[in-house]
Design a protein around this motif. Structure first.
Motif, PDB file in Angstrom:
ATOM      1  N   PRO A 100       0.822  -1.210   0.000  1.00  0.00           N
ATOM      2  CA  PRO A 100       0.000   0.000   0.000  1.00  0.00           C
ATOM      3  C   PRO A 100       0.857   1.262   0.000  1.00  0.00           C
ATOM      4  O   PRO A 100       1.962   1.286   0.538  1.00  0.00           O
ATOM      5  CB  PRO A 100      -0.795  -0.106   1.318  1.00  0.00           C
ATOM      6  N   ARG A 101       0.334   2.321  -0.602  1.00  0.00           N
ATOM      7  CA  ARG A 101       1.047   3.588  -0.695  1.00  0.00           C
ATOM      8  C   ARG A 101       1.437   4.117   0.679  1.00  0.00           C
ATOM      9  O   ARG A 101       2.545   4.608   0.888  1.00  0.00           O
ATOM     10  CB  ARG A 101       0.146   4.598  -1.420  1.00  0.00           C
ATOM     11  N   ARG A 102       0.527   4.020   1.644  1.00  0.00           N
ATOM     12  CA  ARG A 102       0.803   4.543   2.988  1.00  0.00           C
ATOM     13  C   ARG A 102       1.950   3.769   3.653  1.00  0.00           C
ATOM     14  O   ARG A 102       2.773   4.344   4.368  1.00  0.00           O
ATOM     15  CB  ARG A 102      -0.454   4.460   3.853  1.00  0.00           C
ATOM     16  N   ALA A 103       2.009   2.477   3.409  1.00  0.00           N
ATOM     17  CA  ALA A 103       3.082   1.661   3.993  1.00  0.00           C
ATOM     18  C   ALA A 103       4.438   2.083   3.453  1.00  0.00           C
ATOM     19  O   ALA A 103       5.430   2.144   4.189  1.00  0.00           O
ATOM     20  CB  ALA A 103       2.829   0.187   3.698  1.00  0.00           C
ATOM     21  N   ILE A 104       4.498   2.389   2.163  1.00  0.00           N
ATOM     22  CA  ILE A 104       5.752   2.843   1.560  1.00  0.00           C
ATOM     23  C   ILE A 104       6.193   4.170   2.177  1.00  0.00           C
ATOM     24  O   ILE A 104       7.363   4.368   2.517  1.00  0.00           O
ATOM     25  CB  ILE A 104       5.588   2.990   0.033  1.00  0.00           C
ATOM     26  N   PHE A 108       9.546   4.722   4.534  1.00  0.00           N
ATOM     27  CA  PHE A 108      10.638   5.639   4.213  1.00  0.00           C
ATOM     28  C   PHE A 108      10.950   6.545   5.400  1.00  0.00           C
ATOM     29  O   PHE A 108      12.120   6.838   5.689  1.00  0.00           O
ATOM     30  CB  PHE A 108      10.265   6.475   2.988  1.00  0.00           C
ATOM     31  N   ILE A 109       9.913   7.008   6.090  1.00  0.00           N
ATOM     32  CA  ILE A 109      10.117   7.846   7.275  1.00  0.00           C
ATOM     33  C   ILE A 109      10.876   7.058   8.354  1.00  0.00           C
ATOM     34  O   ILE A 109      11.803   7.578   8.984  1.00  0.00           O
ATOM     35  CB  ILE A 109       8.764   8.344   7.826  1.00  0.00           C
ATOM     36  N   GLY A 110      10.490   5.815   8.556  1.00  0.00           N
ATOM     37  CA  GLY A 110      11.181   4.983   9.530  1.00  0.00           C
ATOM     38  C   GLY A 110      12.632   4.752   9.157  1.00  0.00           C
ATOM     39  O   GLY A 110      13.531   4.759  10.015  1.00  0.00           O
ATOM     40  N   GLY A 152      15.071  -1.122  -4.133  1.00  0.00           N
ATOM     41  CA  GLY A 152      13.918  -1.353  -4.989  1.00  0.00           C
ATOM     42  C   GLY A 152      12.624  -0.866  -4.383  1.00  0.00           C
ATOM     43  O   GLY A 152      11.734  -0.392  -5.084  1.00  0.00           O
ATOM     44  N   LEU A 153      12.499  -0.939  -3.062  1.00  0.00           N
ATOM     45  CA  LEU A 153      11.263  -0.568  -2.384  1.00  0.00           C
ATOM     46  C   LEU A 153      11.144   0.932  -2.169  1.00  0.00           C
ATOM     47  O   LEU A 153      10.078   1.518  -2.349  1.00  0.00           O
ATOM     48  CB  LEU A 153      11.180  -1.287  -1.035  1.00  0.00           C
ATOM     49  N   LEU A 154      12.247   1.574  -1.788  1.00  0.00           N
ATOM     50  CA  LEU A 154      12.201   2.985  -1.401  1.00  0.00           C
ATOM     51  C   LEU A 154      12.816   3.921  -2.423  1.00  0.00           C
ATOM     52  O   LEU A 154      12.761   5.142  -2.264  1.00  0.00           O
ATOM     53  CB  LEU A 154      12.911   3.175  -0.054  1.00  0.00           C
ATOM     54  N   GLY A 155      13.425   3.396  -3.482  1.00  0.00           N
ATOM     55  CA  GLY A 155      14.001   4.254  -4.509  1.00  0.00           C
ATOM     56  C   GLY A 155      15.298   4.907  -4.095  1.00  0.00           C
ATOM     57  O   GLY A 155      15.689   5.927  -4.654  1.00  0.00           O
ATOM     58  N   ILE A 156      15.996   4.336  -3.124  1.00  0.00           N
ATOM     59  CA  ILE A 156      17.279   4.874  -2.674  1.00  0.00           C
ATOM     60  C   ILE A 156      18.400   3.987  -3.202  1.00  0.00           C
ATOM     61  O   ILE A 156      18.189   2.829  -3.538  1.00  0.00           O
ATOM     62  CB  ILE A 156      17.354   4.928  -1.136  1.00  0.00           C
ATOM     63  N   VAL A 250       4.726  15.345   8.387  1.00  0.00           N
ATOM     64  CA  VAL A 250       3.619  16.310   8.285  1.00  0.00           C
ATOM     65  C   VAL A 250       2.694  15.945   7.130  1.00  0.00           C
ATOM     66  O   VAL A 250       1.468  15.944   7.259  1.00  0.00           O
ATOM     67  CB  VAL A 250       4.163  17.741   8.113  1.00  0.00           C
ATOM     68  N   ARG A 251       3.297  15.601   5.997  1.00  0.00           N
ATOM     69  CA  ARG A 251       2.498  15.243   4.820  1.00  0.00           C
ATOM     70  C   ARG A 251       1.702  13.955   5.054  1.00  0.00           C
ATOM     71  O   ARG A 251       0.529  13.862   4.695  1.00  0.00           O
ATOM     72  CB  ARG A 251       3.412  15.089   3.609  1.00  0.00           C
ATOM     73  N   ALA A 252       2.341  12.981   5.703  1.00  0.00           N
ATOM     74  CA  ALA A 252       1.669  11.704   5.959  1.00  0.00           C
ATOM     75  C   ALA A 252       0.509  11.879   6.925  1.00  0.00           C
ATOM     76  O   ALA A 252      -0.559  11.281   6.754  1.00  0.00           O
ATOM     77  CB  ALA A 252       2.676  10.693   6.506  1.00  0.00           C
TER      78      ALA A 252
END
Length: 256
Positions: A100-104, A108-110, A152-156, A250-252
């Motif tokens: 899910p988008r929210r999980a991604i 990333f924040i974590g 692959g998951l976070l684009g880093i 803040v955005r989340a």
């Protein structure tokens, strides 16, 4: 997708800053590119992650050349890390397409929070080096696998993991860790980008502009890295990550 003139300016700006950070900290720049694309260019987090990973390819190549010129790349360690990372990147891109988008976003924040803490735990020595034996070689491959999944998951590119791990667990100097990290990112980012392209999670045009723009500042960042003390470099990077993390939180929360 129709682009505004402002979008192209945003891509160039992101690339210039990402290139500087890449050379300075040994990261691919995804730690900036992903949130910048989401916040400034209104990208979906999945598309931002895939586009970031594609942009990291040219950024990392220039970074490797910059560090290799001063002998600050451990080629053997990079090969072992890359073996695991290439496989891990495919796993990560598969997860990117189904999570899910929210999980991604919260993932990333974590990730940022973990990296910030590690920066205050690891103050490297410029004289340290990586010692290879059977145990450390296996650990490097396993580390690469984890880095590949995150890429692959976070684009880093994975540098925010590789650099502190090489210093803390494998005894590398900060400059060798950064140069080696950038080398590992090249096959990792290529592998992840192929996976993302198959799943249509990458904007090639945006990635090309960001990556090419970043090449103008990556070498400058590498020069600055050698001039700064390891402690100062860690503090600067931590401050940057905290600012990015606050914006994303803040955005989340606004989406809840």
């Amino acid at each position: 997708m129709t682009r505004r003139p402002l979008d192209w300016l945003i891509f160039v700006s992101i690339g210039l800053v990402a290139g500087l950070l890449s050379g300075l900290f040994g990261v691919g720049g995804g730690i900036l590119i992903v949130p910048a694309l989401v916040l400034a260019a209104r990208f979906d987090p999945r598309l931002a992650s895939g586009t970031s990973l594609a942009a990291i390819v040219p950024i990392s190549l220039i970074g490797v050349v910059s560090y290799a010129a001063t002998g600050n790349v451990d080629w053997a360690a990079a090969l072992l890390l890359a073996i695991g990372a290439i496989v891990g990147a495919q796993i990560g891109t598969h997860l990117l397409a189904i999570l899910p988008r929210r999980a991604i976003q919260w993932g990333f924040i974590g990730f940022i929070a973990v990296v910030v803490v590690s920066l205050f735990l690891v103050i490297p020595s410029r004289d340290a080096s990586v010692e290879l034996n059977l145990l450390s070689m296996g650990a490097l491959v396993l580390t690469g696998l984890v880095v590949g999944v995150l890429s692959g998951l976070l684009g880093i590119g994975g540098g925010a993991v590789i650099v502190p791990v090489l210093i803390l667990l494998f005894g590398a100097s900060d400059l060798v860790a950064k140069g080696t990290s950038l080398l590992v990112m090249v096959p990792t980012a290529i592998s992840g980008t192929f996976g993302n392209a198959r799943r249509r999670n990458v904007d090639i045009g945006a990635a090309a502009v960001i990556g090419i723009s970043a090449c103008a500042t990556t070498a400058l960042g590498a020069i600055a890295a050698a001039a700064l003390s390891p402690l100062v470099a860690n503090i600067l990077f931590a401050a940057f990550l905290i600012a990015v993390g606050v914006q994303l939180v803040v955005r989340a929360l606004k989406r809840n």
